[in-house]
Design a protein around this motif. Structure first.
Motif, PDB file in Angstrom:
ATOM      1  N   VAL A 224      27.172   8.432 -44.617  1.00 46.71           N
ATOM      2  CA  VAL A 224      27.078   8.402 -43.159  1.00 46.71           C
ATOM      3  C   VAL A 224      26.816   9.808 -42.639  1.00 46.71           C
ATOM      4  N   THR A 225      25.964   9.886 -41.637  1.00 47.49           N
ATOM      5  CA  THR A 225      25.496  11.153 -41.090  1.00 47.49           C
ATOM      6  C   THR A 225      25.536  11.083 -39.569  1.00 47.49           C
TER       7      THR A 225
ATOM      8  N   ASP B 157      25.435   7.919 -36.890  1.00 46.24           N
ATOM      9  CA  ASP B 157      26.132   6.705 -37.306  1.00 46.24           C
ATOM     10  C   ASP B 157      27.474   6.629 -36.583  1.00 46.24           C
ATOM     11  N   GLU B 158      27.811   5.443 -36.075  1.00 49.67           N
ATOM     12  CA  GLU B 158      29.077   5.323 -35.354  1.00 49.67           C
ATOM     13  C   GLU B 158      30.272   5.564 -36.275  1.00 49.67           C
TER      14      GLU B 158
ATOM     15  N   TYR C  99      35.037  -2.306 -39.420  1.00 47.64           N
ATOM     16  CA  TYR C  99      34.989  -1.791 -40.786  1.00 47.64           C
ATOM     17  C   TYR C  99      36.232  -2.102 -41.620  1.00 47.64           C
TER      18      TYR C  99
ATOM     19  N   ARG D  68      29.085   4.158 -48.813  1.00 50.70           N
ATOM     20  CA  ARG D  68      28.132   4.467 -47.744  1.00 50.70           C
ATOM     21  C   ARG D  68      27.970   5.976 -47.612  1.00 50.70           C
TER      22      ARG D  68
END
Length: 445
Positions: A163-164, A167-168, A428, A161
């Motif tokens: 992620v930025t 994003d949680e 996750y 992934r």
């Protein structure tokens, strides 16, 4: 079978011991499988292999922050993933999972920039940042985690992934450590710093020197970040002659202003006691590792840290002074400034004014902090008693060397943030595959 571009090692294979070795020599990993990853695809393959078999996963770059050892399971070694790319126009660097700060510092320095790195250049940049990252210029620029622009991470479902912000999962990685996946790279903002005024003053260790530094920290601007260390030094040729065989206090300074202003700011410290040795001056950021002069060689140690709203100098001196029950190196870092400002990172207790860190050498007679072999459980019990006695408000896990209890991990975060991290962990990594770390357990259904 794991099919990877890198190498796979099992116990007894040539290269197994060399690949599992890290900076921390106590409690080394003894996994069933080591995947020496050559890239993100290898990381995905290793995670998928572990999840299919219900095995825990540990990750190691430099091995400074060893929290829980892999006794069995899978160890992903990222040290070969050490690429660094600097974009001077954007003021950013892309840093792969195994790169150490020394490489980022060198690449950034070519463009008159600096990363938000810490006192030791041979620490892995990604692991440091996942824990928060308290750098040499932290009072002016905040935590390293505050500067991250993006992560690439492999989660327990085998997905790679990107992620930025927004994003949680991005927020959870900013201080949540390795609990949520294996980060294979990060984009981080660089600092507009090419040079600084820095170095240190050395005194004999006394409570008065520690108190003088504490009082001085109340007067300095945010552009000056400092720390103080009390260190028992051996009588050995490698130690500068004025310091040999002494218990010394080392005041460490990093200031982004000009040298003349730096001299004026530091001048009051010279009255704290007799200066045994002085190393202060203007330097390029590429030489900033000389400020703390941390030990560069692997050794065995145990450490703990606590965040403080007030520093009791007499009590801190009793923890690690010449008469301490356990020979110990003590470091206290001055917080505040940008460290106290809110940010997306999950780092707790931003009201703290100091962080105190104690380290004891375990089995190396030439390692500062320990004259010889010490029982690790006795050392850790002593350290925990002393941290409790100092009245800390929380834990800073970057400075916790070795296993942490569940309550110590929880104490690193504000309570509502910790519960949210447990929720995200359940999302996750519900099987807690990534538990060989300062573990945040998944919330139960």
């Amino acid at each position: 079978m794991i099919r990877v571009e890198g190498s796979v090692y099992r116990p007894g294979d040539p290269g197994y011991d060399a690949e599992r070795d890290g900076f921390q020599l106590h409690g080394q990993h003894r996994p069933d499988v080591i995947v020496a990853a050559a890239g993100a695809a290898d990381v995905r393959a290793a995670v998928e292999y572990a999840v299919e078999r219900g095995l825990p996963v540990a990750v190691q770059a430099s091995g400074h922050g060893l929290a829980e050892t892999a006794e069995g399971g899978v160890l992903i070694s990222t040290r070969a993933m050490d690429g660094v790319r600097v974009d001077p126009a954007a003021g950013t660097a892309w840093v792969e999972a195994g790169a150490r700060w020394e490489k980022v510092i060198a690449e950034a320095g070519r463009h008159g920039l600096a990363p938000p790195s810490g006192s030791s250049p041979n620490v892995g940049a990604v692991g440091y940042t996942l824990g928060g990252g308290m750098g040499l210029l932290a009072r002016q620029y905040g935590y390293a985690a505050d500067h991250v622009r993006a992560f690439e991470v492999v989660t327990a479902d085998g997905r790679a992934r990107q992620v930025t912000p927004g994003d949680e999962l991005f927020r959870a990685l900013l201080g949540g450590g390795g609990n949520f996946g294996v980060v294979t790279g990060m984009e981080i903002g660089l600092l507009p710093v090419a040079r600084l005024y820095g170095g240190g003053l050395y005194f004999d260790s006394t409570a008065e020197v520690l108190e003088a530094w504490r009082a001085w920290t109340e007067t300095v601007p945010d552009e000056l970040t400092s720390a103080i260390a009390m260190v028992p030094l051996p009588d050995a040729p490698v130690i500068p002659e004025p310091l040999r065989g002494r218990h010394v206090t080392h005041v460490r300074v990093a200031y982004t202003g000009d040298a003349e202003s730096g001299e004026r700011l530091v001048a009051p410290l010279r009255s704290a006691g007799e200066v045994l040795m002085e190393r202060l001056g203007d330097m390029p950021y590429t030489e900033s590792h000389t400020i703390s002069d941390d030990p560069p060689h692997p050794h065995a140690y145990a450490g703990a840290g606590t965040l403080l709203t007030e520093l009791d100098s007499a009590a801190a001196f009793a923890v690690a002074g010449p008469s301490a029950e356990v020979p110990t190196v003590l470091q206290v870092r001055h917080l505040g400034g940008a460290l106290a400002k809110p940010s997306p990172a999950v780092i707790g207790h931003r009201e703290a004014r100091y962080v105190l860190h104690v380290v004891a050498g375990l089995d190396d007679p030439d390692t500062p902090g320990g004259p010889g072999a010490q029982d690790v459980e006795a050392v850790r019990a002593y350290q925990r008693r002393q941290m409790d006695a100092l009245g800390g408000v929380g834990t800073f896990l970057n400075f916790h060397c070795g296993p942490a209890t569940e309550s110590e991990v929880a104490a690193a975060y504000d309570p509502d943030v910790y519960q949210d991290l447990r929720r995200l962990k359940a999302t996750y990594d519900p099987a807690n595959t990534f538990r060989l770390n300062h573990n945040i357990p998944p919330a139960s259904a």
